[in-house]
Design an enzyme around this catalytic site. Structure first.
Site, PDB file in Angstrom:
ATOM      1  N   HIS A   1       0.804  -1.274   0.013  1.00 18.94           N
ATOM      2  CA  HIS A   1      -0.166   0.104   0.106  1.00 18.94           C
ATOM      3  C   HIS A   1       0.823   1.385   0.167  1.00 18.94           C
ATOM      4  CE1 HIS A   1      -3.499  -2.499   1.851  1.00 18.94           C
ATOM      5  NE2 HIS A   1      -3.194  -2.861   0.616  1.00 18.94           N
TER       6      HIS A   1
ATOM      7  N   ILE B   1       0.796  -9.569  20.072  1.00 15.11           N
ATOM      8  CA  ILE B   1       1.709  -9.799  19.007  1.00 15.11           C
ATOM      9  C   ILE B   1       3.162  -9.664  19.398  1.00 15.11           C
ATOM     10  CG2 ILE B   1       2.371  -8.460  16.827  1.00 15.11           C
ATOM     11  CD1 ILE B   1      -0.258  -8.357  15.834  1.00 15.11           C
TER      12      ILE B   1
ATOM     13  N   THR C   1      -3.191  -8.885  10.782  1.00  9.70           N
ATOM     14  CA  THR C   1      -4.327  -8.415   9.783  1.00  9.70           C
ATOM     15  C   THR C   1      -5.472  -9.170   9.764  1.00  9.70           C
ATOM     16  OG1 THR C   1      -4.496  -8.212   7.331  1.00  9.70           O
ATOM     17  CG2 THR C   1      -2.972  -9.841   8.128  1.00  9.70           C
ATOM     18  N   SER C   2      -6.632  -8.369   9.630  1.00  5.90           N
ATOM     19  CA  SER C   2      -7.911  -9.165   9.685  1.00  5.90           C
ATOM     20  C   SER C   2      -8.076  -9.969   8.217  1.00  5.90           C
ATOM     21  CB  SER C   2      -8.991  -8.242   9.606  1.00  5.90           C
ATOM     22  OG  SER C   2      -8.919  -7.299   8.575  1.00  5.90           O
TER      23      SER C   2
END
Length: 234
Positions: free
Chosen positions: A104, A221, A178-179
Site C-alpha cells: 500500500h 503480537i 491483519t484481519s
C-alpha cells in the site's frame, strides 16, 4: 528455511499506531474517516483532501518506534516482509529495504496524480499550515496525494508480483496483525498454502483464512512474534 511474512496494522498498534478495523480501530470510532483514504472521495472533494493531509500530519507514525515484533522479523535471515502498512517501521527496525514489499505504498512521499512529479508529505503539510487549503503540484497544478495506495486504487503490479512470488516460493508463510479482509493481500495466504507452505496466523481476532492455517495464535503480537521467530531460526 525460507520465510515470507505478511503484516497488517495490528503489528504496529503496540508502537502506538491505531488500526482501522480492530476493536479500538479508527473506523469504529469515526466511520467517516474512511473517506480520507478513499480515492474517489479524495479526488472529488478539496475538503477531504485538506482533512486527509491533516490526518497524515497528526499520524503517530512520525514518532513511532519499531516494537519487539518488528525487531524479531528484522532478525529473520533473508525473510521477505510483505506489508499492508505505510509507516516504514519494518525498515526502521532493520529489515532491508529491498526485502520489504509495501503493498500500500508509504505515507512519507507525495506524488502528483496528473504528471507524476514526486515530492514529500512533509512539504504538502507545511504548505497547508502556511495557509494553502489544497496544495497543488508546483509543476502542473495537479492534485497531490501521498504515495499510499488508497481504497479504489490499483496496487503497484510489480510490488504485487513480487509478493505473489514470495508467497509461492516460501516454506513458511506467517501472517501478523491483519484481519485478511482486504484483497488481493489476503489471497497471498491461499497462494502460499496451495504451494505447500506451512501457514501461521498471528492475530488478535479470527480471520476468514484460519482454516487454511497450520497454526493460529491469538497471543499478543509483541510476545507471540518474537517467540515464533525464535522457533524458526533454531
Amino acid at each position: 528455511m525460507t520465510v515470507t511474512v505478511l503484516t497488517g496494522a495490528g503489528i504496529s498498534t503496540e508502537s502506538g499506531i491505531p488500526d482501522y478495523r480492530g476493536p479500538n480501530g479508527l473506523w469504529r470510532a469515526d466511520p467517516d474517516q474512511e473517506k480520507l483514504v478513499t480515492y474517489h472521495w479524495y479526488m472529488g472533494d478539496p475538503e477531504i483532501r485538506r482533512r486527509s493531509w491533516l490526518f497524515r500530519r497528526d499520524s503517530p507514525a512520525w514518532k513511532a518506534e519499531p516494537n519487539a515484533a518488528h525487531h524479531a522479523l528484522a532478525a529473520l535471515p533473508d525473510a521477505w516482509i510483505v506489508t499492508q502498512n505505510v509507516d516504514g517501521l519494518h525498515q526502521r527496525a532493520g529489515s532491508p529495504q529491498e526485502r520489504v514489499l509495501e503493498l500500500h505504498g508509504n505515507m512519507f512521499g507525495a506524488v502528483c496524480t496528473s504528471c507524476g512529479a514526486a515530492s514529500t508529505t512533509s512539504e504538502a503539510i507545511e504548505r497547508i499550515l502556511a495557509g494553502e487549503d489544497d496544495p497543488a503540484c508546483h509543476a502542473c497544478g495537479g492534485i497531490l496525494k501521498t504515495t499510499t495506495v488508497m481504497f479504489g486504487q490499483s496496487l503497484d503490479q510489480a510490488v504485487l508480483a513480487g509478493a505473489v512470488e514470495a508467497a509461492r516460493g516460501c516454506e513458511v508463510f506467517v501472517v501478523v496483525g491483519t484481519s485478511l479482509q482486504v484483497r488481493p493481500a489476503a489471497t497471498l495466504v491461499s497462494i502460499a498454502a496451495e504451494a505447500g507452505a506451512r501457514v501461521v496466523i498471528v492475530n488478535g481476532e479470527p480471520t476468514a483464512y484460519d482454516h487454511m492455517a497450520d497454526e493460529v495464535i491469538h497471543d499478543p503480537i509483541g510476545v507471540a512474534v518474537p517467540r515464533l521467530c525464535a522457533s524458526l531460526t533454531v
